[in-house]
Write a protein that holds these residues in place. Structure first.
Motif, mmCIF file in Angstrom:
data_model
loop_
_atom_site.group_PDB
_atom_site.id
_atom_site.type_symbol
_atom_site.label_atom_id
_atom_site.label_comp_id
_atom_site.label_asym_id
_atom_site.label_seq_id
_atom_site.Cartn_x
_atom_site.Cartn_y
_atom_site.Cartn_z
ATOM 1 N N ILE A 182 90.860 40.317 -31.153
ATOM 2 C CA ILE A 182 91.260 41.394 -32.068
ATOM 3 C C ILE A 182 90.629 41.229 -33.456
ATOM 4 C CG2 ILE A 182 93.210 42.489 -33.227
ATOM 5 C CD1 ILE A 182 94.929 41.680 -30.806
ATOM 6 N N ILE A 227 86.744 41.898 -33.371
ATOM 7 C CA ILE A 227 86.277 43.288 -33.306
ATOM 8 C C ILE A 227 86.717 44.063 -34.552
ATOM 9 C CG2 ILE A 227 88.211 44.361 -32.034
ATOM 10 C CD1 ILE A 227 85.902 45.708 -30.339
ATOM 11 N N ALA A 228 87.877 43.679 -35.122
ATOM 12 C CA ALA A 228 88.288 44.327 -36.370
ATOM 13 C C ALA A 228 87.294 43.973 -37.474
ATOM 14 C CB ALA A 228 89.695 43.881 -36.755
ATOM 15 N N ALA A 237 84.204 46.201 -36.863
ATOM 16 C CA ALA A 237 84.379 47.609 -37.226
ATOM 17 C C ALA A 237 84.463 47.770 -38.742
ATOM 18 C CB ALA A 237 85.638 48.168 -36.564
ATOM 19 N N ILE A 238 85.272 46.909 -39.376
ATOM 20 C CA ILE A 238 85.461 47.055 -40.822
ATOM 21 C C ILE A 238 84.232 46.563 -41.583
ATOM 22 C CG2 ILE A 238 86.866 46.298 -42.788
ATOM 23 C CD1 ILE A 238 89.230 46.162 -40.755
ATOM 24 N N SER A 290 81.361 49.008 -41.462
ATOM 25 C CA SER A 290 81.601 50.324 -42.057
ATOM 26 C C SER A 290 81.796 50.270 -43.556
ATOM 27 C CB SER A 290 82.850 50.967 -41.439
ATOM 28 O OG SER A 290 82.791 50.901 -40.041
ATOM 29 N N TYR A 329 86.986 52.276 -45.658
ATOM 30 C CA TYR A 329 86.962 50.980 -44.977
ATOM 31 C C TYR A 329 87.011 49.835 -45.970
ATOM 32 C CZ TYR A 329 86.227 52.781 -40.291
ATOM 33 O OH TYR A 329 86.410 53.381 -39.089
ATOM 34 N N MET A 371 95.379 37.291 -39.881
ATOM 35 C CA MET A 371 94.384 38.354 -39.920
ATOM 36 C C MET A 371 93.569 38.345 -41.219
ATOM 37 S SD MET A 371 94.944 42.419 -39.383
ATOM 38 C CE MET A 371 95.839 42.352 -37.842
ATOM 39 N N THR A 399 78.733 51.715 -28.658
ATOM 40 C CA THR A 399 79.054 50.680 -29.644
ATOM 41 C C THR A 399 79.945 49.613 -29.025
ATOM 42 O OG1 THR A 399 78.923 52.353 -31.345
ATOM 43 C CG2 THR A 399 80.030 50.311 -31.930
ATOM 44 N N LYS A 458 79.529 58.969 -32.799
ATOM 45 C CA LYS A 458 80.247 58.245 -31.746
ATOM 46 C C LYS A 458 80.620 56.849 -32.215
ATOM 47 C CE LYS A 458 79.380 58.624 -27.032
ATOM 48 N NZ LYS A 458 78.406 58.556 -25.926
ATOM 49 N N ARG A 459 79.675 56.248 -32.935
ATOM 50 C CA ARG A 459 79.897 54.903 -33.463
ATOM 51 C C ARG A 459 81.065 54.919 -34.441
ATOM 52 N NH1 ARG A 459 76.826 50.073 -34.323
ATOM 53 N NH2 ARG A 459 76.936 49.358 -36.480
ATOM 54 N N LYS A 460 81.069 55.926 -35.301
ATOM 55 C CA LYS A 460 82.144 56.029 -36.287
ATOM 56 C C LYS A 460 83.489 56.202 -35.605
ATOM 57 C CE LYS A 460 80.003 57.575 -40.547
ATOM 58 N NZ LYS A 460 79.531 58.733 -41.300
ATOM 59 N N THR A 502 84.323 55.156 -32.612
ATOM 60 C CA THR A 502 84.712 53.871 -32.027
ATOM 61 C C THR A 502 85.330 52.962 -33.089
ATOM 62 O OG1 THR A 502 82.805 54.096 -30.583
ATOM 63 C CG2 THR A 502 83.899 51.961 -30.601
ATOM 64 N N PHE A 503 84.690 52.881 -34.244
ATOM 65 C CA PHE A 503 85.198 52.029 -35.319
ATOM 66 C C PHE A 503 86.592 52.458 -35.749
ATOM 67 C CE2 PHE A 503 80.755 50.684 -36.961
ATOM 68 C CZ PHE A 503 80.718 49.716 -35.994
ATOM 69 N N LEU A 504 86.784 53.778 -35.808
ATOM 70 C CA LEU A 504 88.082 54.297 -36.205
ATOM 71 C C LEU A 504 89.151 53.930 -35.179
ATOM 72 C CD1 LEU A 504 88.601 55.874 -38.780
ATOM 73 C CD2 LEU A 504 88.694 57.972 -37.422
ATOM 74 N N ILE A 520 89.228 51.387 -33.372
ATOM 75 C CA ILE A 520 89.533 49.960 -33.464
ATOM 76 C C ILE A 520 90.382 49.701 -34.701
ATOM 77 C CG2 ILE A 520 88.536 47.679 -33.858
ATOM 78 C CD1 ILE A 520 86.006 48.818 -32.356
ATOM 79 N N THR A 521 89.978 50.319 -35.818
ATOM 80 C CA THR A 521 90.595 49.984 -37.099
ATOM 81 C C THR A 521 92.027 50.487 -37.211
ATOM 82 O OG1 THR A 521 88.399 50.120 -38.058
ATOM 83 C CG2 THR A 521 90.228 50.034 -39.590
ATOM 84 N N VAL A 560 94.742 48.274 -35.700
ATOM 85 C CA VAL A 560 94.814 47.005 -36.427
ATOM 86 C C VAL A 560 95.557 47.197 -37.745
ATOM 87 C CG1 VAL A 560 93.439 45.281 -37.651
ATOM 88 C CG2 VAL A 560 92.762 46.008 -35.363
#
Lengths: 280, 292
Positions: free
Chosen positions: A91, A94-95, A98-99, A102, A109, A155, A184, B8-10, B12-14, B16-17, B20
């Motif tokens: 977790i 991958i967080a 992503a963060i 971005s 973000y 975290m 992705t 699509k990438r954005k 996916t990131f959303l 995930i985020t 969390v």
């Protein structure tokens, strides 16, 4: 000539450092000696506590295992630690991806990043009382709740570590994979996740050590449920040891043994993990 | 990357985020807010309660037990931070010099870091209660002949010893990695100018490892301010509440003593204190770095 000088061994410092090891080994030596003795051998002078036992017997350990329900506590500690570490890698990794990927372009973000990382300064003492209520209301005042809390508490630091490490992994790889039509999600698990291996080691070591030795979280969340982790068992059975220090020390040693064995096997990774985790 | 892929990438990131952030909010921010709200009530942990406005906060400043816990905690954190860092730095200098069995020695000095602090404190408790007094008596040293944990004047020193014994391990490793960032040429250049020994350390090494001093002192201070396990194992806050740390007091009186609301206020002030300490330390250390 010059090289020889710089390679000369500094003996005075070596000897001082070896002598200094006494401060590390003495408390451990004392624990071992007392754990093997019988209460009748404990006289009121220094020799009574520190001399070798008349015969080495494992009976204290057997009794301690019974009194503290050792295998259950060990099982709980192992279960909680392993599950927390695995979930943290999955977790938090991958967080972090992503963060981290971005926050360069997106203010939102960036805000999320600072929001989570600043959680590092929130002491457990302030969350403790509301969390006891909350986990009880949600029906997770148990091992599940403890794992969830660890995932939240660690975290901030893990996110910081992962995003920091990702800065060194160039975007070009991902761009190329994207052109090939990889999603992705697929790309992260296939390319990025394996590439973050050194950071996984650091995160795993730091998280595992913190979780394994933590007392406060299981104490307040699982207190009174008969569920013990290894350290919690030492606290809860303290009254049962009474003045039988031999039994108590056998129990302490049993509690320390798993982590010491782990340290002997993975010493390099542990020292490396703690060093790189703190420096970043 | 073309627009479609980027979108699509954005997404996916959303995906995930968001979960969390929700998780983090639920178990960190939400209880924080709830604690803050409770701090304005006389909640005992059960039953009904009333709003009391700022009374809990006002009472904090007149409550002698709270005052005592702040005095103990800050004193403990200061002394322990200084002691730990001085010893760690000396150890690191030794372990980083040209010695035999470097790997083994580093491995040994790191052992305390992996051991659970509660169990370590129990072991030291025996040492303080039985071994040291026995040694003190046979050597005729007055103040060591009874347990240091039994006296209100010295009990906190016992906790300092245990806290430092464990923390030195980690700080030493961090200082060693700091010392390794100092290039060999710096010393060579220094020795030409006659800088050796203490002078070389003071003027060359120390300024270069200041960032590591910052990391270590901030980490130490934060951890020591939250001291709990050692108190549980060594003194339970005694004798006569002389070693009650803030965390211990919040746990003890908030969870079992019917002071849920009042201790929530205490916890909130504690939180502000920790943030203030950390920020102040980083500011102070940064200004030192800039001077160089």
């Amino acid at each position: 000539m010059k090289e020889k000088v710089s390679e000369r061994v500094n003996w005075p410092v070596t000897i001082l450092l070896i002598l200094g090891c006494v401060t590390i080994f003495f408390p451990l030596y004392m624990a071992v000696i007392i754990a093997f003795k019988q209460p009748s051998e404990m006289t009121n002078d220094v020799a009574g506590a520190l001399a070798f036992p008349s015969h080495w017997s494992l009976s204290n350990f057997a009794q301690a295992m019974e009194v503290t329900d050792f295998w259950h506590s060990l099982g709980n500690s192992l279960l909680i630690t392993v599950i927390t570490v695995v979930l943290a890698l999955l977790i938090h990794g991958i967080a972090g991806y992503a963060i981290g990927r971005s926050m360069g372009e997106s203010k939102g973000y960036k805000l999320v990043y600072y929001y989570i990382v600043s959680g590092m300064f929130v002491p457990f003492a302030i969350l403790m009382m509301p969390l006891v209520k909350q986990t009880a209301q949600m029906g997770i005042a148990n091992r599940v709740g403890v794992v969830i809390l660890y995932l939240v508490f660690y975290m901030p630091i893990n996110l910081l570590l992962y995003t920091g490490y990702l800065k060194n992994i160039p975007m070009a790889l991902e761009e190329a994979a994207n052109v090939d039509g990889a999603t992705t999600w697929y790309m992260y698990w296939q390319i990025i996740f394996p590439m973050m291996k050194p950071m996984h080691a650091t995160v795993a070591v730091l998280t595992a050590l913190a979780v394994w030795n933590d007392v406060m979280t299981p104490l307040v969340i699982m207190g009174g449920t008969e569920m013990n982790t290894l350290p919690l068992a030492q606290l809860n059975f303290q009254t049962q040891f009474g003045t039988n220090y031999n039994l108590a020390f056998a129990s302490y040693l049993l509690a320390l043994l798993p982590i010491l064995i782990f340290y002997l096997i993975c010493q390099k990774q542990i020292i490396g993990g703690v060093a790189s985790g703190a420096v970043k | 990357m073309n627009g479609k892929v980027v979108n699509k990438r954005k997404r996916t990131f959303l995906c995930i985020t968001i979960p969390v952030v929700i998780l983090f909010f639920m178990f960190n921010t939400y209880p924080l807010i709830r604690g803050f709200i409770y701090s304005f009530t006389n909640f005992r942990g059960y039953g009904s309660y009333d709003w009391v406005g700022l009374r809990n906060y006002a009472d904090l400043f007149t409550d002698s037990r709270v005052g005592g816990s702040y005095w103990f905690t800050v004193k403990y954190a200061f002394v322990c931070t200084i002691l730990t860092n001085v010893i760690s730095l000396i150890l690191a200098l030794g372990l980083n010099s040209k010695i035999k069995a470097k790997g083994a020695l580093r491995g040994i000095y790191f052992i305390p870091n992996v051991l659970g602090s509660l169990v370590v404190a129990y072991i030291f408790s025996f040492l303080f209660t039985y071994i040291i007094p026995a040694v003190g008596k046979s050597l005729g040293i007055g103040f060591l002949s009874s347990s240091i944990l039994a006296s209100t004047k010295t009990a906190w020193l016992g906790i300092v010893v245990v806290g430092a014994w464990q923390s030195i391990a980690q700080n030493t490793i961090i200082y060693i990695s700091g010392l390794q960032t100092v290039p060999e040429e710096v010393y060579e250049a220094g020795s030409i100018d006659g800088a050796t020994g203490w002078k070389s350390f003071r003027n060359l090494t120390f300024p270069l490892i200041i960032p590591f001093v910052t990391t270590n002192t901030v980490l130490c201070m934060k951890n020591f301010l939250m001291v709990f396990d050692q108190i549980m194992a060594l003194t339970k806050g005694g004798p006569s509440q002389s070693t009650e740390s803030i965390s211990f007091l919040i746990y003890n009186n908030g969870m079992g003593g019917g002071q849920f609301g009042f201790q929530s206020a205490n916890a909130f002030v504690f939180f502000v204190v920790i943030v203030a300490f950390s920020v102040a330390q980083m500011k102070f250390m940064n200004s030192k770095e800039e001077q160089l």
